[in-house]
Design a protein around this motif. Structure first.
Motif, PDB file in Angstrom:
ATOM      1  N   ILE B  37       0.835  -1.208   0.000  1.00  0.00           N
ATOM      2  CA  ILE B  37       0.000   0.000   0.000  1.00  0.00           C
ATOM      3  C   ILE B  37       0.867   1.254   0.000  1.00  0.00           C
ATOM      4  O   ILE B  37       0.668   2.171  -0.795  1.00  0.00           O
ATOM      5  CB  ILE B  37      -0.956  -0.005   1.212  1.00  0.00           C
ATOM      6  CG1 ILE B  37      -1.952  -1.159   1.070  1.00  0.00           C
ATOM      7  CG2 ILE B  37      -1.688   1.319   1.328  1.00  0.00           C
ATOM      8  CD1 ILE B  37      -2.851  -1.347   2.272  1.00  0.00           C
ATOM      9  N   GLY B  38       1.865   1.266   0.879  1.00  0.00           N
ATOM     10  CA  GLY B  38       2.745   2.443   0.981  1.00  0.00           C
ATOM     11  C   GLY B  38       3.426   2.736  -0.336  1.00  0.00           C
ATOM     12  O   GLY B  38       3.367   3.861  -0.852  1.00  0.00           O
ATOM     13  N   MET B  39       4.065   1.726  -0.906  1.00  0.00           N
ATOM     14  CA  MET B  39       4.783   1.946  -2.153  1.00  0.00           C
ATOM     15  C   MET B  39       3.812   2.270  -3.283  1.00  0.00           C
ATOM     16  O   MET B  39       4.122   3.070  -4.160  1.00  0.00           O
ATOM     17  CB  MET B  39       5.605   0.699  -2.525  1.00  0.00           C
ATOM     18  CG  MET B  39       6.983   0.604  -1.878  1.00  0.00           C
ATOM     19  SD  MET B  39       7.757   2.137  -1.391  1.00  0.00           S
ATOM     20  CE  MET B  39       8.702   2.523  -2.827  1.00  0.00           C
ATOM     21  N   VAL B  42       3.075   5.922  -3.105  1.00  0.00           N
ATOM     22  CA  VAL B  42       4.237   6.713  -3.532  1.00  0.00           C
ATOM     23  C   VAL B  42       4.365   6.667  -5.051  1.00  0.00           C
ATOM     24  O   VAL B  42       4.583   7.695  -5.714  1.00  0.00           O
ATOM     25  CB  VAL B  42       5.529   6.198  -2.859  1.00  0.00           C
ATOM     26  CG1 VAL B  42       6.745   6.927  -3.409  1.00  0.00           C
ATOM     27  CG2 VAL B  42       5.450   6.376  -1.355  1.00  0.00           C
ATOM     28  N   LEU B  43       4.209   5.471  -5.630  1.00  0.00           N
ATOM     29  CA  LEU B  43       4.338   5.335  -7.085  1.00  0.00           C
ATOM     30  C   LEU B  43       3.222   6.075  -7.812  1.00  0.00           C
ATOM     31  O   LEU B  43       3.448   6.670  -8.872  1.00  0.00           O
ATOM     32  CB  LEU B  43       4.356   3.858  -7.481  1.00  0.00           C
ATOM     33  CG  LEU B  43       5.635   3.114  -7.072  1.00  0.00           C
ATOM     34  CD1 LEU B  43       5.548   1.648  -7.440  1.00  0.00           C
ATOM     35  CD2 LEU B  43       6.867   3.751  -7.702  1.00  0.00           C
ATOM     36  N   ALA B  44       2.010   6.066  -7.221  1.00  0.00           N
ATOM     37  CA  ALA B  44       0.909   6.801  -7.838  1.00  0.00           C
ATOM     38  C   ALA B  44       1.236   8.290  -7.900  1.00  0.00           C
ATOM     39  O   ALA B  44       1.034   8.952  -8.924  1.00  0.00           O
ATOM     40  CB  ALA B  44      -0.375   6.570  -7.046  1.00  0.00           C
ATOM     41  N   PHE B  45       1.781   8.819  -6.802  1.00  0.00           N
ATOM     42  CA  PHE B  45       2.174  10.237  -6.793  1.00  0.00           C
ATOM     43  C   PHE B  45       3.275  10.493  -7.815  1.00  0.00           C
ATOM     44  O   PHE B  45       3.276  11.520  -8.506  1.00  0.00           O
ATOM     45  CB  PHE B  45       2.659  10.648  -5.403  1.00  0.00           C
ATOM     46  CG  PHE B  45       1.555  11.133  -4.513  1.00  0.00           C
ATOM     47  CD1 PHE B  45       0.881  12.308  -4.798  1.00  0.00           C
ATOM     48  CD2 PHE B  45       1.190  10.418  -3.385  1.00  0.00           C
ATOM     49  CE1 PHE B  45      -0.134  12.754  -3.989  1.00  0.00           C
ATOM     50  CE2 PHE B  45       0.164  10.858  -2.563  1.00  0.00           C
ATOM     51  CZ  PHE B  45      -0.502  12.031  -2.867  1.00  0.00           C
ATOM     52  N   LEU B  46       4.206   9.549  -7.884  1.00  0.00           N
ATOM     53  CA  LEU B  46       5.306   9.711  -8.838  1.00  0.00           C
ATOM     54  C   LEU B  46       4.760   9.783 -10.257  1.00  0.00           C
ATOM     55  O   LEU B  46       5.188  10.614 -11.067  1.00  0.00           O
ATOM     56  CB  LEU B  46       6.294   8.548  -8.691  1.00  0.00           C
ATOM     57  CG  LEU B  46       7.548   8.617  -9.560  1.00  0.00           C
ATOM     58  CD1 LEU B  46       8.374   9.836  -9.202  1.00  0.00           C
ATOM     59  CD2 LEU B  46       8.380   7.356  -9.412  1.00  0.00           C
ATOM     60  N   ALA B 276      -1.239  16.334  -0.154  1.00  0.00           N
ATOM     61  CA  ALA B 276      -0.317  15.525  -0.955  1.00  0.00           C
ATOM     62  C   ALA B 276       0.961  15.237  -0.169  1.00  0.00           C
ATOM     63  O   ALA B 276       1.430  14.093  -0.121  1.00  0.00           O
ATOM     64  CB  ALA B 276       0.013  16.235  -2.263  1.00  0.00           C
ATOM     65  N   VAL B 277       1.519  16.272   0.471  1.00  0.00           N
ATOM     66  CA  VAL B 277       2.737  16.058   1.262  1.00  0.00           C
ATOM     67  C   VAL B 277       2.443  15.077   2.391  1.00  0.00           C
ATOM     68  O   VAL B 277       3.197  14.127   2.635  1.00  0.00           O
ATOM     69  CB  VAL B 277       3.271  17.389   1.835  1.00  0.00           C
ATOM     70  CG1 VAL B 277       4.422  17.148   2.781  1.00  0.00           C
ATOM     71  CG2 VAL B 277       3.700  18.310   0.713  1.00  0.00           C
ATOM     72  N   THR B 278       1.316  15.287   3.092  1.00  0.00           N
ATOM     73  CA  THR B 278       0.962  14.429   4.214  1.00  0.00           C
ATOM     74  C   THR B 278       0.843  12.972   3.777  1.00  0.00           C
ATOM     75  O   THR B 278       1.434  12.071   4.382  1.00  0.00           O
ATOM     76  CB  THR B 278      -0.381  14.875   4.818  1.00  0.00           C
ATOM     77  OG1 THR B 278      -0.300  16.267   5.106  1.00  0.00           O
ATOM     78  CG2 THR B 278      -0.695  14.108   6.073  1.00  0.00           C
ATOM     79  N   ILE B 279       0.083  12.736   2.705  1.00  0.00           N
ATOM     80  CA  ILE B 279      -0.144  11.351   2.267  1.00  0.00           C
ATOM     81  C   ILE B 279       1.147  10.734   1.754  1.00  0.00           C
ATOM     82  O   ILE B 279       1.474   9.589   2.066  1.00  0.00           O
ATOM     83  CB  ILE B 279      -1.242  11.308   1.187  1.00  0.00           C
ATOM     84  CG1 ILE B 279      -2.564  11.759   1.806  1.00  0.00           C
ATOM     85  CG2 ILE B 279      -1.391   9.910   0.620  1.00  0.00           C
ATOM     86  CD1 ILE B 279      -3.690  11.858   0.812  1.00  0.00           C
ATOM     87  N   LEU B 280       1.902  11.514   0.996  1.00  0.00           N
ATOM     88  CA  LEU B 280       3.156  10.991   0.441  1.00  0.00           C
ATOM     89  C   LEU B 280       4.120  10.587   1.554  1.00  0.00           C
ATOM     90  O   LEU B 280       4.650   9.470   1.572  1.00  0.00           O
ATOM     91  CB  LEU B 280       3.783  12.057  -0.462  1.00  0.00           C
ATOM     92  CG  LEU B 280       5.096  11.700  -1.143  1.00  0.00           C
ATOM     93  CD1 LEU B 280       4.916  10.475  -2.012  1.00  0.00           C
ATOM     94  CD2 LEU B 280       5.579  12.864  -1.995  1.00  0.00           C
ATOM     95  N   VAL B 281       4.328  11.489   2.510  1.00  0.00           N
ATOM     96  CA  VAL B 281       5.263  11.186   3.594  1.00  0.00           C
ATOM     97  C   VAL B 281       4.722  10.063   4.475  1.00  0.00           C
ATOM     98  O   VAL B 281       5.455   9.155   4.864  1.00  0.00           O
ATOM     99  CB  VAL B 281       5.566  12.453   4.425  1.00  0.00           C
ATOM    100  CG1 VAL B 281       6.459  12.128   5.606  1.00  0.00           C
ATOM    101  CG2 VAL B 281       6.227  13.500   3.553  1.00  0.00           C
TER     102      VAL B 281
END
Lengths: 331, 302
Positions: B37-39, B42-46, B276-281
């Motif tokens: 889930i975490g990765m 992150v990949l979705a944001f990327l 976005a920052v919150t979810i990404l981090v």
């Protein structure tokens, strides 16, 4: 114990010297001429003589006309005299007095927020390590809090609790315009109302990190040999947990010293969002006005504050870790 | 601590028949929900950061759109009070976030590991001096230093890269300490002594023998540094110390705050970048825990 504290004190003295040196060196090694930068701020004087006078004033204030080692010693001398130079953003005010006026507001926020979040976070984290319900509800929330940028939580608190739902809580300044700082009941209520949201904001972001850390440490400690041994001996679970907690709290405490450096940033942006008249607000004004003396002074204030806080944590460490008292080096 | 499971020989045989153990790590990784889930997040944001800028024709600071418009079908995230497209700012800002975060993490990890390896492997006076230095930097609040350095840096010299270098240059001390501790314990192992006996140079031993044995740990360090740097960069940008002509998520919050977007109710301006920052981090931290469980079987939930 003496050895432990002596080592730490030496480290702090060296750190302070290093910090002051950095503070002194940065304007001198950065690209660009700080005096030209300052002159650009003062576009007012039109005739050449005034410009010349201002330039020589700044040259003297920085001591650029002297050899480097004299500049460095001069910097220490004025530091010892408590003279941090004049402010540019607030003409006519000395940096030292501006900082001294702002510091109590900052301390009133950051000290209770940090201590309470540490205490509550550790307790909740330890609880989460043994209660599945809490582990599945609070810990995910803790991850969100610890990942939230300080200013975003502050902004959301303002947006939700002042704009969406009109709770009537003030979101700007440290007290109402109608009251003056004094030891009166009226001021105290106004101050508390203004204090609540920035405090909550700082408290919540920090809370998450402590809770997660403590939960993981407890689980780690319960896997350790001594915990298994105690359990095998038939010791009550409560006792095993107690020993695990005492051990788990040590790395948390070292973490507290580390966290202070990050809290500094959080404190500054939280004050900016809430217009709270502490050091953070002052620093923000200083950045926007390129008030270098004020920034350099604020830097020293922060360093001294963090060093004192670190020393207090070290003293507490002696209390909670018996190894430091009997001369065995604590971790 | 639970009852010993009965040996299921059929299962073991099946596992052996299943073939080489090459992808075992990957299998554990894909089975770990936190990591996946975490990765995934992150990949979705990327992905958004990479393709996002192609989905919009507007450039971040381009004026001329309707002012203070709520999100709609043409302007997906609405506009600012001066008529700039928020979606465009968001995707370019996200891109900047990834760039700054990864450069800062690489720099921080590079410095921290070098110092940690040197101190841990050499020991003695080198160790004492390096650790003294590390402890000094550790106590000085990173943020305060960044603040004055960034403030003194002329705006023309400020950019993503300089911001990332600054953050990386001051975020390594804990990496150095942790790497040193790990190196210390590895340096006394037999395989290291063997390498030393066979005449390998110090740096060869560090690169070939010690570093690979703590590679899992080094990956975790990179992830934590990446997340931390993103938060740092956002905070610096929020104070107006970021790159002046470039857009970033922190800068969006800075502009929103300056234009009183909060009390004017322009939620589409500050919620996307902040969230976005919150979810990404947050996703990075969760992935980190998952990765820790994959690497360290003791932590795996059964």
């Amino acid at each position: 114990m003496i050895r432990y504290l002596a080592r730490k004190t030496l480290l702090y003295i060296l750190t302070f010297i290093a910090a002051v040196s950095v503070d002194w060196a940065i304007p001198r090694v950065m690209p660009g001429d700080p005096i030209q930068g300052l002159m650009a701020r003062f576009s007012v004087p039109s005739n050449a003589q005034q410009v010349q006078g201002l330039m020589s004033f700044f040259t003297e204030a920085f001591g650029f006309d002297k050899p480097l080692w004299r500049q460095y010693l001069g910097f220490w001398q004025s530091l010892i005299d408590g003279d941090l130079g004049p402010s540019i953003a607030y003409p006519g005010s000395a940096v030292t007095s501006l900082l001294l006026h702002a510091a109590p507001y900052t301390l009133a926020l950051v000290v209770p927020a940090t201590i309470l979040s540490y205490v509550v976070g550790n307790r909740l984290g330890a609880l989460a390590a043994r209660r599945k319900v809490l582990d599945n509800t609070f810990i995910p929330a803790a991850y969100i809090f610890t990942a939230t940028p300080y200013m975003f939580l502050a902004i959301m608190l303002v947006y939700i609790l002042a704009f969406r739902i009109n709770t009537g809580l003030p979101v700007s300044g440290a007290y109402a315009f109608s009251v003056q700082p004094s030891w009166t009941w009226e001021f105290a209520t106004s101050f508390s109302a203004h204090w609540l949201l920035p405090f909550l904001s700082l408290f919540l972001v920090q809370l998450g990190g402590w809770a997660i850390g403590m939960r993981n440490m407890i689980i780690f400690e319960l896997e350790a040999d001594y915990a298994n041994y105690l359990q095998a001996l038939g010791a009550p679970t409560k006792l095993v947990r107690k020993y695990a907690y005492r051990n788990a709290v040590l790395p948390q405490m070292s973490g507290l010293a580390l966290a202070l450096g990050v809290v500094v940033g959080g404190q500054i942006v939280t004050e900016v969002v809430f217009g709270y008249p502490g050091l953070g607000q002052l620093i923000f004004t200083a950045i926007n006005n390129r008030d270098f003396f004020l920034l350099q002074g604020a830097f020293l204030f922060i360093i001294v504050g963090v060093l004192i806080a670190n020393f207090v944590v070290d003293l507490l460490y002696v209390v909670v870790d018996p190894r430091t008292r009997v001369g065995i080096q604590g971790s | 601590m639970s009852a010993t499971p009965v040996l299921d020989t059929a299962k073991i045989d099946a596992a052996i028949d299943a073939g080489p153990q090459k992808y075992e790590g990957l299998r554990f990784a894909l089975r770990n929900k936190k990591l996946v889930i975490g990765m995934g997040i992150v990949l979705a944001f990327l992905l958004v950061a990479i393709v996002g800028p192609w989905l919009t024709e507007a450039t971040p600071y381009q004026f001329g759109f309707p002012t203070a418009e709520a999100p709609n079908t043409t302007r997906w995230l609405g506009t600012t009070d001066t008529g700039q497209d928020v979606f465009s700012q968001f995707v370019y800002g996200l891109r900047a976030t990834f760039i700054v975060g990864s450069i800062a993490a690489l720099v921080g990890a590079g410095i921290g590991m070098t110092i940690g390896f040197m101190a841990g492997y050499r020991g003695g006076v080198v160790d004492e001096l390096l650790m003294m230095f590390t402890n000094i930097i550790l106590v000085i609040p990173v943020f305060a230093v960044l603040l004055i350095v960034a403030a003194y840096l002329p705006p023309s010299n400020r950019g993503y890269v300089s911001e990332a270098l600054l953050i990386g240059a001051f975020s390594w001390p804990w990496v150095a300490r942790a790497t040193r501790a790990q190196t210390f314990s590895l340096a006394t192992r037999e395989f290291v002594s063997l390498a030393r006996l066979s005449g390998a140079r110090s740096w060869q031993i560090i690169v070939r023998e010690i570093a690979p044995n703590m590679s899992s740990y080094l990956v975790l360090v990179l992830i934590v540094l990446f997340g931390g740097s993103i938060l740092f960069a956002a905070t610096l940008d929020f104070l107006g110390l970021g790159a002046p002509n470039e857009v970033s998520l922190g800068q969006m919050l800075f502009n929103a705050q300056n234009q009183a977007a909060i009390t004017r109710g322009f939620w589409w301006w500050f919620i996307p970048p902040g969230l976005a920052v919150t979810i990404l981090v947050g996703a990075l931290y969760v992935a980190n825990v998952g990765l820790d469980e994959v690497f360290n079987p003791k932590l795996r939930e059964t």
